[in-house]
Design a protein around this motif. Structure first.
Motif, PDB file in Angstrom:
ATOM      1  N   ASP A  73       0.842  -1.194   0.000  1.00 42.95           N
ATOM      2  CA  ASP A  73       0.000   0.000   0.000  1.00 42.95           C
ATOM      3  C   ASP A  73       0.882   1.252   0.000  1.00 42.95           C
ATOM      4  OD1 ASP A  73      -1.879   1.972   0.371  1.00 42.95           O
ATOM      5  OD2 ASP A  73      -2.827   1.065   2.125  1.00 42.95           O
ATOM      6  N   ALA A  74       1.065   1.830  -1.186  1.00 41.05           N
ATOM      7  CA  ALA A  74       1.781   3.101  -1.329  1.00 41.05           C
ATOM      8  C   ALA A  74       3.157   3.050  -0.650  1.00 41.05           C
ATOM      9  CB  ALA A  74       0.954   4.256  -0.777  1.00 41.05           C
ATOM     10  N   VAL A  75       3.911   1.996  -0.949  1.00 39.56           N
ATOM     11  CA  VAL A  75       5.236   1.795  -0.343  1.00 39.56           C
ATOM     12  C   VAL A  75       6.197   2.889  -0.823  1.00 39.56           C
ATOM     13  CG1 VAL A  75       7.230   0.263  -0.339  1.00 39.56           C
ATOM     14  CG2 VAL A  75       4.947  -0.669  -0.004  1.00 39.56           C
ATOM     15  N   ARG A  76       7.086   3.303   0.062  1.00 38.31           N
ATOM     16  CA  ARG A  76       8.118   4.280  -0.292  1.00 38.31           C
ATOM     17  C   ARG A  76       9.462   3.560  -0.366  1.00 38.31           C
ATOM     18  NH1 ARG A  76       6.111   9.431   0.097  1.00 38.31           N
ATOM     19  NH2 ARG A  76       8.191  10.303  -0.042  1.00 38.31           N
ATOM     20  N   ASP A 123       4.698   3.798  -9.152  1.00 39.69           N
ATOM     21  CA  ASP A 123       3.776   4.591  -8.339  1.00 39.69           C
ATOM     22  C   ASP A 123       4.418   5.946  -8.076  1.00 39.69           C
ATOM     23  OD1 ASP A 123       2.017   5.637  -6.506  1.00 39.69           O
ATOM     24  OD2 ASP A 123       2.544   4.248  -4.876  1.00 39.69           O
ATOM     25  N   ILE A 124       3.791   7.008  -8.579  1.00 35.22           N
ATOM     26  CA  ILE A 124       4.290   8.365  -8.354  1.00 35.22           C
ATOM     27  C   ILE A 124       3.522   8.976  -7.180  1.00 35.22           C
ATOM     28  CG2 ILE A 124       4.728  10.619  -9.374  1.00 35.22           C
ATOM     29  CD1 ILE A 124       6.301   8.305 -10.632  1.00 35.22           C
ATOM     30  N   HIS A 125       4.220   9.157  -6.078  1.00 38.56           N
ATOM     31  CA  HIS A 125       3.612   9.747  -4.893  1.00 38.56           C
ATOM     32  C   HIS A 125       3.385  11.254  -5.113  1.00 38.56           C
ATOM     33  CE1 HIS A 125       4.628   6.247  -2.124  1.00 38.56           C
ATOM     34  NE2 HIS A 125       5.258   5.939  -3.253  1.00 38.56           N
ATOM     35  N   PRO A 126       2.542  11.859  -4.322  1.00 34.32           N
ATOM     36  CA  PRO A 126       2.291  13.300  -4.502  1.00 34.32           C
ATOM     37  C   PRO A 126       3.550  14.161  -4.428  1.00 34.32           C
ATOM     38  CG  PRO A 126       0.571  12.346  -3.145  1.00 34.32           C
ATOM     39  CD  PRO A 126       1.587  11.260  -3.364  1.00 34.32           C
ATOM     40  N   ASP A 127       4.576  13.722  -3.684  1.00 37.31           N
ATOM     41  CA  ASP A 127       5.807  14.503  -3.597  1.00 37.31           C
ATOM     42  C   ASP A 127       6.801  14.151  -4.697  1.00 37.31           C
ATOM     43  OD1 ASP A 127       6.765  12.041  -2.846  1.00 37.31           O
ATOM     44  OD2 ASP A 127       7.544  12.679  -0.892  1.00 37.31           O
ATOM     45  N   GLY A 128       6.411  13.275  -5.647  1.00 37.08           N
ATOM     46  CA  GLY A 128       7.271  12.924  -6.760  1.00 37.08           C
ATOM     47  C   GLY A 128       8.061  11.653  -6.573  1.00 37.08           C
TER      48      GLY A 128
END
Length: 667
Positions: free
Chosen positions: A312-315, A437-442
């Motif tokens: 889930d939205a891994v960084r 997956d491109i997170h909102p902060d890039g």
């Protein structure tokens, strides 16, 4: 459950029909002579005395306490076993495995039911032996393995040459050149050691003579005929590992005989793997063995066909201790519904199908040959930069297409599929596709990827040169993923003609013209499922503790020499020096690996991998140094290797594998 006492037999000689003695370590439940027990067998070249002792000692005592014997055997030429290894998963190895299963079943302490288990090599041969149907083998557990030796191992992937092939050849030179333990084999240790050193093969010489999917790779690939496997198989893998496709492929091919479990893990057993969460592997394995080796009515056969952890939205942080997500259960018999995307006229990735017979929209793509330094390892052992890191640097050398920020969460499980048309002026070329997956902060997290040697567009058995200047259609199935793209994130498709050093470059670097109007991306929707909980291990630190004499260390560096126009990818791995508190044996392995390339010259590529392996005990010290190298010309792969051995710091052996020039087969 009452815990049963047990003994550990440190070394049991098993003599094969050809006279070869193989060495086994056995964990035996008390009273088995009078009350026979089932046994779990594991067959590896990774040295029971030191190489796998840590993980063996985390599992087999637990099995023995539950009344299940553990039999861990070194393949010939490994550890304390006689002879010399002859390759990976050879007919001889598999025949030996069948003979060993018969030996186990014939012992007075055995109830005549045997399971086979392993991770990686042991996971591979568990499935391969199952396909041979030895009578006493009743079930297997296969972790981080493959059903297709050509496309889902460390050698080739859709015709692309994986750099892991050199890395693994050097690793095996290092492992196979190591001495048996004199404390177990006695005065014969040096004679055995010198025999290995003299006759051990350099595996890459054989692997490079089979660059297409021929009979060599079909051997041992149970996907050739899944019907050969008649027994239950629990197949486990991790999303962070290179063997992530196998559980879903096993369920598809074996049907009700298979159960799949996929977690967030690297290439490790799931009770001590990273990233967390872990699973109670011991509890589930014991229930599996009790059902299929003892006939216990415990319901394990009713496990869902597919259990998967949806990331889930891994960084992509430098070290991933825990990956957010959730467990799901699914019926694996139905193919997933696919959500389709195309690229609209302004370059946005948009839900829908490509417009039939739309006018061409050509984009030229020729990635710098050092694109891919964020790819990580093919198979990963630690949750650090061995895993794929932030993809923005690689995306800079790629053609990228993004959705607009998502209006809702998008959940996927399965294998994405890319279809595209392109043309090239070269006869060969590679293409890499990445789902990001491109997170909102890039921040850019790699979710899935796939690679293809374009000459293998019609299959891996009979590649064909590209027709220069002619348009061709490509269908590329990416590796499996389980992932949630969050609301507000963007889905990105990244295309590149290089993904180095994971895949080695083709002989020409002419780039490709991509028809964007033809691009179609199909993503496997999670669909109908159940949210489930999977128990975690009761012991959060299940590995035994050895005595540390020198700590482990790891570095990975990308060095760009701007003046020389050259990029180096450097790996330093030091296991540290650790002593087993009971055997007094201390071991250490050091890996130094460097890949180099000039970003505009595919023939500049070189790879050099060196393993230094130390073994010591008071009054005894041996070391081996194994180096493997690869370079290329337009027509050939050029490889060589060197092994040296030392006793008490005095060199006693050296063997150079003379340089071999092996013709490139459209690669």
């Amino acid at each position: 459950m009452t815990s049963r006492g047990f003994i550990t037999i440190e070394n049991q000689w098993i003599t094969l029909k050809d006279g070869t003695r193989l060495a086994a370590r056995i964990w035996m439940p008390d009273g088995a002579q009078n009350d026979p027990v089932p046994a779990v067998f594991e067959f590896l070249p990774y040295r029971k005395r030191d190489g796998t002792s840590l993980r063996d000692e985390s599992t087999y005592p637990v099995f023995a306490a539950a009344g299940i014997a553990g039999v861990r055997v070194d393949i010939r030429g490994s550890g304390e076993s006689d002879g010399v290894i002859d390759g990976e998963y050879t007919e001889l190895e598999l025949a030996n495995a069948c003979e060993l299963i018969a030996w186990i079943a014939a012992q007075p302490w055995s109830n005549r039911s045997v399971g086979m288990m392993g991770i990686s090599w042991g996971g591979f041969n568990s499935l391969q032996v199952a396909a041979l149907r030895p009578p006493a083998l009743k079930a297997v557990i296969s972790i981080a393995s493959t059903v297709d030796r050509y496309n889902d191992d460390i050698h080739y992937k859709n015709g692309c040459h994986l750099s892991a092939q050199l890395s693994w050849a050097a690793t095996m030179l290092g492992y196979q050149s190591r001495s048996p333990d004199p404390a177990l084999v006695g005065e014969r240790w040096k004679e055995m050691w010198l025999e290995r050193l003299e006759h051990e093969p350099f595996f890459m010489e054989e692997w490079l003579t089979h660059q297409r999917r021929d009979a060599f790779w079909r051997h041992g690939s149970i996907s050739e005929d899944f019907s050969n496997v008649k027994i239950p198989a629990l197949v486990i893998a991790g999303w962070a590992d290179g063997y992530r496709n196998t559980p879903l492929m096993a369920v598809e091919g074996l049907g009700e005989k298979a159960r799949a479990l996929i977690g967030p893990w690297v290439h490790k057993y799931p009770h001590f793997a990273w990233p967390k969460p872990r699973t109670d592997f011991h509890g589930e394995a014991i229930a599996w063995w009790n059902k299929w080796l003892l006939g216990e009515d415990n319901g394990i056969e009713n496990l869902p066909q597919v259990r998967a952890y949806i990331l889930d939205a891994v960084r992509p942080v430098p070290r991933r201790e825990f990956d957010p997500g959730f467990w799901v259960a699914k019926d694996g018999s139905k193919p997933p519904e696919m959500q389709c995307f195309y690229v609209e006229q302004f370059g946005k990735l948009t839900e829908g199908m490509p417009i039939p017979q739309a006018p061409e929209h050509i984009a030229y793509l020729r990635s710098p040959l050092d694109t891919g330094t964020g790819s990580g390892e093919y198979f990963t052992l630690k949750p650090d930069a061995e895993m794929a890191i932030d993809q923005r640097a690689d995306d800079a050398g790629s053609l990228t297409f993004d959705t607009t920020p998502l209006a809702a969460d998008h959940d996927y499980l399965g294998r994405p599929v890319l279809t595209i048309s392109l043309r090239s002026e070269a006869l060969t070329g590679n293409l890499c596709a990445r789902l990001v997956d491109i997170h909102p902060d890039g921040t850019a997290t790699r979710v899935a990827f796939g690679v293809i040697n374009l000459t293998h567009r019609h299959g891996n058995a009979e590649p064909a040169p590209l027709p220069p200047g002619e348009k061709i259609s490509i269908r590329l199935v990416l590796d499996a993923c389980g992932y949630r793209f969050r609301k507000g994130h963007r889905i990105r498709l990244s295309l590149s003609t290089a993904y180095w050093p994971m895949i080695l470059p083709p002989p020409e670097d002419r780039g490709v013209e991509i028809d964007i109007a033809s691009l179609g991306l199909a993503l496997p929707m999670l669909g109908e499922h159940q949210r489930i909980d999977i128990p975690e291990p009761a012991n959060p630190d299940p590995l035994p503790k050895y005595i540390e004499h020198a700590p482990a260390a790891t570095t990975r560096q990308v060095v760009r020499d701007l003046a020389a126009n050259r990029t180096d990818y450097r790996i330093h791995e030091d296991t540290g020096l650790y002593e087993h508190p009971e055997t007094r044996l201390s071991t250490r392995q050091l890996r130094e690996e460097v890949w180099s390339i000039s970003p505009g010259d595919p023939l500049s590529m070189t790879g050099n991998s060196t393993w230094t392996c130390d073994m010591r005990r008071p009054g005894w010290f041996v070391r081996t140094i194994a180096t493997a190298k690869i370079a290329c010309t337009k027509t050939d792969w050029v490889i060589n290797a060197l092994v040296t051995a030392y006793e008490d710091d005095v060199q006693i052996f050296e063997k150079a594998f003379v340089e071999k020039r092996i013709p490139r087969d459209l690669m």
